[in-house]
Design a protein around this motif. Sequence first.
Motif, PDB file in Angstrom:
ATOM      1  N   SER A 178      -7.702 -68.856 -16.612  1.00  0.00           N
ATOM      2  CA  SER A 178      -8.836 -68.074 -16.118  1.00  0.00           C
ATOM      3  C   SER A 178      -9.226 -68.614 -14.756  1.00  0.00           C
ATOM      4  CB  SER A 178     -10.038 -68.161 -17.073  1.00  0.00           C
ATOM      5  OG  SER A 178      -9.761 -67.526 -18.295  1.00  0.00           O
ATOM      6  N   GLY A 181     -15.361 -68.950 -12.652  1.00  0.00           N
ATOM      7  CA  GLY A 181     -16.361 -67.888 -12.696  1.00  0.00           C
ATOM      8  C   GLY A 181     -15.987 -66.731 -13.598  1.00  0.00           C
ATOM      9  N   GLN A 182     -14.725 -66.640 -13.983  1.00  0.00           N
ATOM     10  CA  GLN A 182     -14.274 -65.578 -14.882  1.00  0.00           C
ATOM     11  C   GLN A 182     -14.587 -65.950 -16.331  1.00  0.00           C
ATOM     12  OE1 GLN A 182     -10.028 -65.005 -14.762  1.00  0.00           O
ATOM     13  NE2 GLN A 182     -10.045 -63.206 -16.072  1.00  0.00           N
ATOM     14  N   LYS A 183     -14.835 -64.957 -17.155  1.00  0.00           N
ATOM     15  CA  LYS A 183     -15.096 -65.204 -18.572  1.00  0.00           C
ATOM     16  C   LYS A 183     -13.802 -65.127 -19.375  1.00  0.00           C
ATOM     17  CE  LYS A 183     -19.885 -63.519 -18.572  1.00  0.00           C
ATOM     18  NZ  LYS A 183     -20.465 -64.866 -18.778  1.00  0.00           N
ATOM     19  N   TYR A 184     -13.678 -66.024 -20.347  1.00  0.00           N
ATOM     20  CA  TYR A 184     -12.571 -65.934 -21.297  1.00  0.00           C
ATOM     21  C   TYR A 184     -13.158 -66.006 -22.706  1.00  0.00           C
ATOM     22  CZ  TYR A 184     -12.892 -71.098 -21.340  1.00  0.00           C
ATOM     23  OH  TYR A 184     -13.317 -72.398 -21.432  1.00  0.00           O
ATOM     24  N   GLU A 222     -17.597 -66.201 -26.132  1.00  0.00           N
ATOM     25  CA  GLU A 222     -17.261 -65.932 -24.735  1.00  0.00           C
ATOM     26  C   GLU A 222     -17.712 -67.114 -23.874  1.00  0.00           C
ATOM     27  OE1 GLU A 222     -17.287 -61.840 -22.419  1.00  0.00           O
ATOM     28  OE2 GLU A 222     -19.272 -62.759 -22.328  1.00  0.00           O
ATOM     29  N   THR A 224     -17.610 -68.996 -19.879  1.00  0.00           N
ATOM     30  CA  THR A 224     -17.370 -68.841 -18.444  1.00  0.00           C
ATOM     31  C   THR A 224     -16.578 -70.033 -17.936  1.00  0.00           C
ATOM     32  OG1 THR A 224     -19.415 -67.585 -18.120  1.00  0.00           O
ATOM     33  CG2 THR A 224     -18.428 -68.584 -16.166  1.00  0.00           C
TER      34      THR A 224
END
Length: 484
Positions: A178, A181-184, A222, A224
């Motif tokens: 990821s 700053g992207q969510k996984y 979820e 970040t």
Amino acid sequence: MVILAVMALFLTAGVAVITAQPANAALAGTVTLKETSGNITANPMFTEATVDQACPEGHRDKLYVSVLKPDGKLGFIFKSISGGDYGQAPFTFQAPTLPPNRRAFSSALPNPENGVYEMRVTCQSATDLTPTDADDLLDQTFTFAVEIANNSTWQVKEVVVPAVETSSNLSVEPAKQSRIGQKYTLTATVQPADAVGSFQFKVGGNNSGTPVPVVGGVASLEVTAAPLPGNGVRSLELDALFIPDDPLKFTGSSAPQIADYAVVDPASLVARDENGDSVEPNATLAPRQKVKLSVKGFGPEEEVAVALSGSEAALDGGKADKQGTLNDYEFTVPEDAADGNATLSFTGATGGTKVDFAFTVGEAGGETEGATEGTEGTTEGETEGATEGETEGATEGATEGATEGAVAGGTDAGGVDVGGTDTGGAADGGTGGREENPGPLASTGSVGLSLGILAALLLAVGGFVVYHAHRSGRLLSFGPTPRD
């Protein structure tokens, strides 16, 4: 004293991403407490206990008593209990006489909710580390259970039926990495699906949030992707621990770990020429021209493949550094590269990140030169055309004017002749571009008309002279007149 049947609490301990490994079981044995109940604030919680099996060989130096907390961590009740013969069966141990090696249940687990909690007696060697997580030293541990009531009292919970063994799995989306700053999303599943409990997710060895209740055998969280202080790119270990609501009904289990999950920078690329000047995307590069490129967006020390569109030639790849950057990759435009658009692509071997550098193959300045030549040609053509038209029009107009003047005057034989024979000038000037040729007969008629007019004038002058002579009496007289 009450005899407690062993709780076979199975936890996994593997590193595969998908397939669960065989669980490590707690030791088979029965723990007997001298006190069967008490207040959660009592210190010590109990004074003495007996185990009917010996500690494993190599782990008989000391004992550690703890409670398994809802977050998957262990809270110690007694620690560093020593002095007994823990290699014989059965063996008995006493609570430590003084703090800080002993404490109340409420100190190990503040404000406990009502319910059943797993208790552990762990055998240790002199060099074993203190267990802190649910799967630490499990194969050196005997277990029993207590039930908390009224948020204030504990009581030994007898096990009548062995708990149902569970197994857990963990997956993550995106699957390999990821960007910061992207969510996984972490998704854990437990079997059997009717197991009641929750999952504690861990990122980088630390709990991520609070336990997530299981619904239909599934729990999700979820997260970040956060940068590592001082170094944004890193690899993480992802874990999930199933914690049953009632350890007497279902065992706990750990999902196989997902190792080396990458958190990477957003993809970016910087290109510079041999002089160190920036080369912008879609720039024109000549064959044999060299550029250096630095590319971000890969995992730490990830292998990077390089390919050029429209070319079957194999290009050397590279390797990202610990921050996930491929630094100063040298590229030379092939000598036989066809003119036109081209793309140099960088692809991470593990995470699949792809970063493209688009450019145009051609001689530098070719577009400017072609545009200048085209402009010059257009200007030259327009100028020559305009000059030729104006000159021709002026010449034809002057010729026509001269011809008409000659005809009107009637005395300039040269003008009459030129006007009658210059078919190109007379026609163009007189008609503004008429293409019809009047021919030689038309020219002859024009000359005849001019002569006729001249003859008429001569006759008129001759008649006037005869009339004047007649009036003066000189007509047909020879010699001097009477007036002489």
